[in-house]
Design a protein around this motif. Sequence first.
Motif, PDB file in Angstrom:
ATOM      1  N   LEU A   1       0.795  -1.165   0.162  1.00 16.11           N
ATOM      2  CA  LEU A   1       0.063   0.011  -0.089  1.00 16.11           C
ATOM      3  C   LEU A   1       0.512   1.309  -0.198  1.00 16.11           C
ATOM      4  O   LEU A   1       0.382   2.186  -0.784  1.00 16.11           O
ATOM      5  CB  LEU A   1      -1.096  -0.010   1.286  1.00 16.11           C
ATOM      6  CG  LEU A   1      -2.220  -0.713   1.151  1.00 16.11           C
ATOM      7  CD1 LEU A   1      -3.030  -0.543   2.273  1.00 16.11           C
ATOM      8  CD2 LEU A   1      -2.902  -0.509  -0.119  1.00 16.11           C
TER       9      LEU A   1
ATOM     10  N   LEU B   1      -1.206 -10.283   0.440  1.00 15.44           N
ATOM     11  CA  LEU B   1      -2.487  -9.522  -0.059  1.00 15.44           C
ATOM     12  C   LEU B   1      -2.994 -10.193  -1.194  1.00 15.44           C
ATOM     13  O   LEU B   1      -4.120 -10.416  -1.463  1.00 15.44           O
ATOM     14  CB  LEU B   1      -1.862  -7.956  -0.410  1.00 15.44           C
ATOM     15  CG  LEU B   1      -1.980  -7.019   0.681  1.00 15.44           C
ATOM     16  CD1 LEU B   1      -1.306  -5.518   0.258  1.00 15.44           C
ATOM     17  CD2 LEU B   1      -3.143  -6.755   1.233  1.00 15.44           C
TER      18      LEU B   1
ATOM     19  N   GLN C   1      -5.962  -3.586   5.356  1.00 15.77           N
ATOM     20  CA  GLN C   1      -5.210  -3.252   3.896  1.00 15.77           C
ATOM     21  C   GLN C   1      -5.921  -3.376   2.521  1.00 15.77           C
ATOM     22  O   GLN C   1      -5.796  -2.533   1.870  1.00 15.77           O
ATOM     23  CB  GLN C   1      -3.790  -4.086   3.856  1.00 15.77           C
ATOM     24  CG  GLN C   1      -2.888  -3.575   5.265  1.00 15.77           C
ATOM     25  CD  GLN C   1      -1.605  -4.234   4.820  1.00 15.77           C
ATOM     26  OE1 GLN C   1      -1.014  -4.566   3.916  1.00 15.77           O
ATOM     27  NE2 GLN C   1      -0.737  -4.051   6.049  1.00 15.77           N
ATOM     28  N   ILE C   2      -6.496  -4.614   2.660  1.00 17.92           N
ATOM     29  CA  ILE C   2      -7.433  -5.113   1.331  1.00 17.92           C
ATOM     30  C   ILE C   2      -8.352  -3.596   1.275  1.00 17.92           C
ATOM     31  O   ILE C   2      -8.623  -3.154   0.019  1.00 17.92           O
ATOM     32  CB  ILE C   2      -8.229  -6.289   1.518  1.00 17.92           C
ATOM     33  CG1 ILE C   2      -7.210  -7.294   1.509  1.00 17.92           C
ATOM     34  CG2 ILE C   2      -9.020  -6.383   0.333  1.00 17.92           C
ATOM     35  CD1 ILE C   2      -6.386  -7.806   0.305  1.00 17.92           C
ATOM     36  N   MET C   3      -9.046  -3.336   2.273  1.00 17.66           N
ATOM     37  CA  MET C   3     -10.136  -2.279   2.312  1.00 17.66           C
ATOM     38  C   MET C   3      -9.198  -1.061   1.826  1.00 17.66           C
ATOM     39  O   MET C   3      -9.819  -0.119   0.948  1.00 17.66           O
ATOM     40  CB  MET C   3     -10.554  -2.071   3.615  1.00 17.66           C
ATOM     41  CG  MET C   3     -11.494  -3.122   4.168  1.00 17.66           C
ATOM     42  SD  MET C   3     -12.902  -3.158   2.900  1.00 17.66           S
ATOM     43  CE  MET C   3     -13.188  -4.824   2.821  1.00 17.66           C
ATOM     44  N   ALA C   4      -8.139  -0.616   2.321  1.00 16.08           N
ATOM     45  CA  ALA C   4      -7.588   0.386   1.959  1.00 16.08           C
ATOM     46  C   ALA C   4      -7.126   0.371   0.398  1.00 16.08           C
ATOM     47  O   ALA C   4      -7.191   1.562  -0.197  1.00 16.08           O
ATOM     48  CB  ALA C   4      -6.466   0.643   2.731  1.00 16.08           C
ATOM     49  N   PHE C   5      -6.841  -0.702  -0.070  1.00 12.92           N
ATOM     50  CA  PHE C   5      -6.495  -0.793  -1.456  1.00 12.92           C
ATOM     51  C   PHE C   5      -7.759  -0.566  -2.124  1.00 12.92           C
ATOM     52  O   PHE C   5      -7.952   0.345  -3.151  1.00 12.92           O
ATOM     53  CB  PHE C   5      -6.231  -2.405  -1.493  1.00 12.92           C
ATOM     54  CG  PHE C   5      -5.939  -2.640  -3.078  1.00 12.92           C
ATOM     55  CD1 PHE C   5      -4.741  -2.149  -3.916  1.00 12.92           C
ATOM     56  CD2 PHE C   5      -6.832  -3.292  -3.684  1.00 12.92           C
ATOM     57  CE1 PHE C   5      -4.771  -2.438  -5.089  1.00 12.92           C
ATOM     58  CE2 PHE C   5      -6.865  -3.706  -5.131  1.00 12.92           C
ATOM     59  CZ  PHE C   5      -5.515  -3.490  -5.821  1.00 12.92           C
ATOM     60  N   PHE C   6      -9.077  -1.107  -1.933  1.00 10.05           N
ATOM     61  CA  PHE C   6     -10.262  -0.650  -2.612  1.00 10.05           C
ATOM     62  C   PHE C   6     -10.438   0.466  -2.512  1.00 10.05           C
ATOM     63  O   PHE C   6     -10.923   1.369  -3.627  1.00 10.05           O
ATOM     64  CB  PHE C   6     -11.341  -1.649  -2.083  1.00 10.05           C
ATOM     65  CG  PHE C   6     -11.413  -2.963  -2.557  1.00 10.05           C
ATOM     66  CD1 PHE C   6     -11.001  -3.356  -3.632  1.00 10.05           C
ATOM     67  CD2 PHE C   6     -11.204  -4.064  -1.784  1.00 10.05           C
ATOM     68  CE1 PHE C   6     -11.098  -4.683  -4.351  1.00 10.05           C
ATOM     69  CE2 PHE C   6     -11.534  -5.473  -2.067  1.00 10.05           C
ATOM     70  CZ  PHE C   6     -11.227  -5.618  -3.301  1.00 10.05           C
TER      71      PHE C   6
END
Lengths: 310, 99, 628
Positions: free
Chosen positions: A64, A144, B58-63
Amino acid sequence: MTALAATAATSTGEAVQFWVLGTVAVLGGLGTVLLRRAVHSALCLAGTMIILALFYLANGAYFLGVVQIVVYTGAVMMLFLFVLMLVGVSAADSLKETLKGQRWMAALCGLGLGTLLIVGIGQVSVGGFNGLAAANAQGNVPALASLLFTKYVVAFEVVGALLTVAAVGATLLTHRERVEKNKSQREQAIERVRGGTQLPPLPAPGVYARHNAVDRPALLPDGSPAELSVSPTLRSRGQIREVSSEQLARLAAIEQRTAEYQGRPTYPGPKDPGERALERETAGEEEAARNGQPSEPEDAAGTEREEAAK
Amino acid sequence: MSPINYVYLAALLFTIGAAGVLIRRNAIVVFMCIELMLNAANLTLVAFSRMHGNLDGQIMAFFVMVVAAAEVVVGLAIIVMLYRARHSASVDDASLMKL
Amino acid sequence: MIGLLVGVPLLGAAVLLCGGRRLDRGGHWLGTLLSAASFAIGAALFLSMLGKDAEDRAMHSKLFSWVPVEGFQADVAFQLDQLSMTFVLLITGVGTLIHIYSVGYMEHDPGRRRFFGYLNLFLAAMLLLVLADNFLLLYVGWEGVGLASYLLIGFWQHKPSAATAAKKAFLVNRVGDAGLAVAIFLMFTTFGSFAFAPVLSSTGEAGEGTLTAIGLMLLLAACGKSAQVPLQSWLGDAMEGPTPVSALIHAATMVTAGVYLITRSGAIFNGAPDAQLVVVVVGGVTLLFGAIVGCAKDDIKKALAGSTMSQIGYMILAAGLGPIGYAFAIMHLVTHGFFKAGLFLGAGSVMHGMNDEVDMRRYGGLRTHMPVTFVTFGLGYLAIIGFPGLSGFFSKDQIIEAAFGKGGTEGWILGAVTLLGAALTAYYMTRVMLMTFFGEKRWQPDAEGREPHPHESPKIMTIPMIVLAFGSVFAGGLFKAGDTFVDWLEPVTAFEHGHSPVSATAVTASTIVSLVLGVGVAWFQYGRKPVPAVAPRGSLLTRAARRDLLQDDFNHVVLVSGGTHLTRSLVYVDNKVVDGAVNGTAAGFGGLSGRLRRLQNGFARSYAVSMFGGAAVLIAATLLMRAV
């Protein structure tokens, strides 16, 4: 880095990093909001985003962090700057508030919201970090990826579709349909002749007689100023300088004397520049003129200059 | 240092962004303030991810990032159109939604 | 056959009222003919009825179902029993005579066709009233006669006094009509029906309170239609109508509808002694009231109107006595129909000869100039005062006897009242007689300066008067002989003998004494010395009686002024309070909206502020909820 992110507790180093960079991030945010020029705001925001990327890295979100720099600072902020260029980069926002009470309300809302958020967070009891050591055991990106392509694969696809739609939509929105055929050069020329516009090149400014500056109109053979010789940009900015009628009168006198000396008939005198000046005057000044103040040529020129100064 | 500090920072940035949305009139700056708010939200997600020890945050942030990118594309297109039509990027000039 | 009784005059009314000017020439004869045809049908039915046994005489005839709803059956159905038959003969008989009389009386009136149309309409409505077999249909007839009465009182509507009198009659009648309507509602809720048979046969099932309420409401209706105290004020003014109308509607038939109603619903009153007592009181009060008014009036028609009121008071009183009085009430009603119609026709004849003069002080000495009128009027006069052997003697004597027969203190009081009434009747009728036909001439030119030339009326007017005079003389004796009339009505009204504390002979003797007293006093006042052409000021009672015993003043003060004040205050309340509330609410919302509208200023940033404010409030609420 890896050790840092994997640990459940935070080290002193991280604390220092947090306080220093956090302060900078807040300053960047404030700058975004408070700076008058949009470009400066954009730069401040880019700085804040980079710091946030560092925080991501510190929190074990390596992927990220990189994406933040690439996508946000790299792509999104550049997009912002492009649009700023399109819209006009120089124009500074007036910070004078036009909506009555808006600033008070905004301040109230901002403070209230912030206070509430902080009070709310303060009520949460947090045990500390669990740490991402286990989760990132095989590396952050593969972890991820394995989540993204298994558990979140549907959302991933949908988001992909969303991006496509956004791209198409942006293209559509900014696209301008050309409704008529492009004019050829010949057609343009014919149009110009038929339209009765200035066909030859415009006269150069100030090259005739005594002056040689772009902000002074040239003088025509009869002594009157040629308005076309000054750039319209300068005129709209009010940076044009008038030809002094005193000098024009002197010129006329010279002509007169020459004519008398040579014994040839005199030319009709130049058109009184005061009249021209009057034509350009604003409505208020016209009113003043109508109120009975005889506007002398010098006066008119003077007012115009004052106006230009404004 | 308590991990909650990240969340405090995020709240602060979010509030600053919100205030900016309310105060600024230039549509582009307003947009930037919205980005700031989104980033603040992302920071909390990342911090929570670390607190809970899994990568869902982190996945949420990615989206959020992806959606924000899509939003920026469309939003900026709209701003450009608005500028073409009105020769102004001020949100106050688009005040047609009134009697 | 029964339907034809109603239908024939109704047809006449429709034809005459819708037929237009081409009927102007012969329309009155058509009306008279149809009236006579109705009488002929009635007579034929009467003969066929006589041929049956007393118990089988009642006839029913259902024309059609009017409101065929489950639980609410209203039929247009007729019931012809002995009581109805009596009325049918009276209405059609007297009605036909008055039609004939009107042919002469209205000869020069431009609205003659309309007049006969209205008369036929009245006949139809009145027949419907007495023939109906349920109270709802009776109500239709009741309203119909009210309408006809209104139209005929205001027949000369170009005269403001006539138009006002018509309105007055209509409005006062409306009060009574409301009473009848309420009575019908009560009947329907109590008995589930309003047909005569089920209602009157099941009065025992209802409580006495309900019966009293129904009875009082019926009495209110009767008061309105029959001009009884306290709804009597319209009858005097109703004399503004043409004289045949006064004779037919406001003397012989319509005003007796109240007596019919009370007699018809006798079963209800029998079960409600309190209501009966009120009926008797109303009858007694009106009896004296009308008589006193009649004594003071100088207008011949108004004097007769007072007399009508008084005589109907007798009938109502008799009807209030219950089974001992019903038959006599109806008997007096019939004889009164004869002689009062005759008297009115006589008065009309006098007016006809005197340029429509009505003031008796400008009459005098007319007996030689109009002998037929004098004789017929005189016979009517003798009949009404109860001269022995004439109709009124028999019928009134019976009522006085029945009043004594009520028994107890009540009986004595009622007997005394009726005797006093008899004396007063003798007094005022003798006064009318003396002032009109005896004494010296006090004729005066009318407003247009024409000298009166009294002359006998044409035959077409005198013949009905003669016929009615015959009725006045012989009807009473005929009815009394062998109790024919009482026996005839007995299946409908039932009959009981009263227990009079005084013997019949004593009653008759005292009646004759009071009669002689009344006549004597009247002769003493008006016969012995000349009548002044201008009325003397008179005593307080006389002056009050000239003003109808202040009934209009009472109505004005209590009803008109009270109503006006009530209305004004209600209007004030409506304007200030009701409208104020409504307008205030509207203005409040308007102002609020105007202020709220300013929130919608179109600036996205203002909306954003609201949004963030809302978000802040939501967060605050969440926190508060957690804290609690």
